[in-house]
Scaffold this active site. Sequence first.
Site, PDB file in Angstrom:
ATOM      1  N   LYS A 252       0.817  -1.168  -0.181  1.00  0.00           N
ATOM      2  CA  LYS A 252      -0.249   0.470   0.037  1.00  0.00           C
ATOM      3  C   LYS A 252       0.987   1.416  -0.272  1.00  0.00           C
ATOM      4  O   LYS A 252       0.602   2.135  -1.079  1.00  0.00           O
ATOM      5  CB  LYS A 252      -1.132  -0.347   1.468  1.00  0.00           C
ATOM      6  N   ASP A 271      -6.816  -0.477   1.003  1.00  0.00           N
ATOM      7  CA  ASP A 271      -6.225  -0.693   3.313  1.00  0.00           C
ATOM      8  C   ASP A 271      -8.009  -1.244   2.639  1.00  0.00           C
ATOM      9  O   ASP A 271      -8.924  -1.798   1.578  1.00  0.00           O
ATOM     10  CB  ASP A 271      -6.396   0.712   3.609  1.00  0.00           C
TER      11      ASP A 271
END
Length: 317
Positions: A252, A271
Amino acid sequence: PMKLRDAPSACPSLWRCLPCPPAELRLDLVLSSGQSFRWWESSPGAWTGVLGGRVWTLRQDRDRLWYTVYDEDEEHKEEERDGCPAKAAKLDGAETDRILRDYFQLDVGLSALYREWEEADPLFRKVAKDFPGVRILRQDPVECLFSFICTSNNHISRITAMIERLCQAFGRHLCCIDARPFHAFPSLSALTGADAEARLRALGFGYRAKFVSGSAQAIDEGLGAEGLHQLRTAPYAEAKKVLCSLPGVGAKVADCVCLLSLDKAEAVPVDTHVWHIARQRYGVAVGGKSLTPRAYQEIGDFFRGLWGPRAGWAQAV
């Protein structure tokens, strides 16, 4: 010194403007959304922050983006005792225009992209009318990387405070405005010092202190700041792989850095929120009760397929 609350028209020689309709850029949505952590709403509708080692104030009216840039303090220690004034800079307008156009990527036509995404995705169409002018910033890769290393298990106000402390401790003092000091983002070399990790721990960075100093060391000994910038021309998968080899950088954080500083518009940071949206609202069938690396990849691929080559921009909306 001019106060930030003065209207642009009060001092036209100190302010410049670029044509920019709200459908192309909404400062309030972009600068507060967690892409960058260095902007603060200094008075209603005016945003002050650090960009390219200078302090700027930005504001919008109708179809124009107004800005002013402040000079660095020459004798900032003297001035701090004096209540810390800041002078408005003598602008090389062509250069400051270029910096802002580059930072906000104003050459990318956003309204046309919104129309494409709305055609491709009815859910996007429902959301988009409430959030016009959300575009992706083009940030300095060093600043972006170290900012996002600080985002793990964290929220925007706390990240902002951490990065402020990081800049005060390791960055160059630029100027003060209304008694508030502003610092440049630290250089890579400032973060590689032997005591950097201990100083970061003292600043409340916790386990992230090791990742910040470790990544600074790894870049310094490896590709260097220059090599990090050059990832802009590398393919997305290659740039992401290089970033993921750094301490504290997972998929991420790597995708955030790719999207927000390395020109990888197809990078979709996933996420748990994005994972839930993909499953619940888009019906993406990804297995398991947690966001595995495979699920992460599949969700990114799904949105790239839906929204096209600038999927990361659509995800930001």
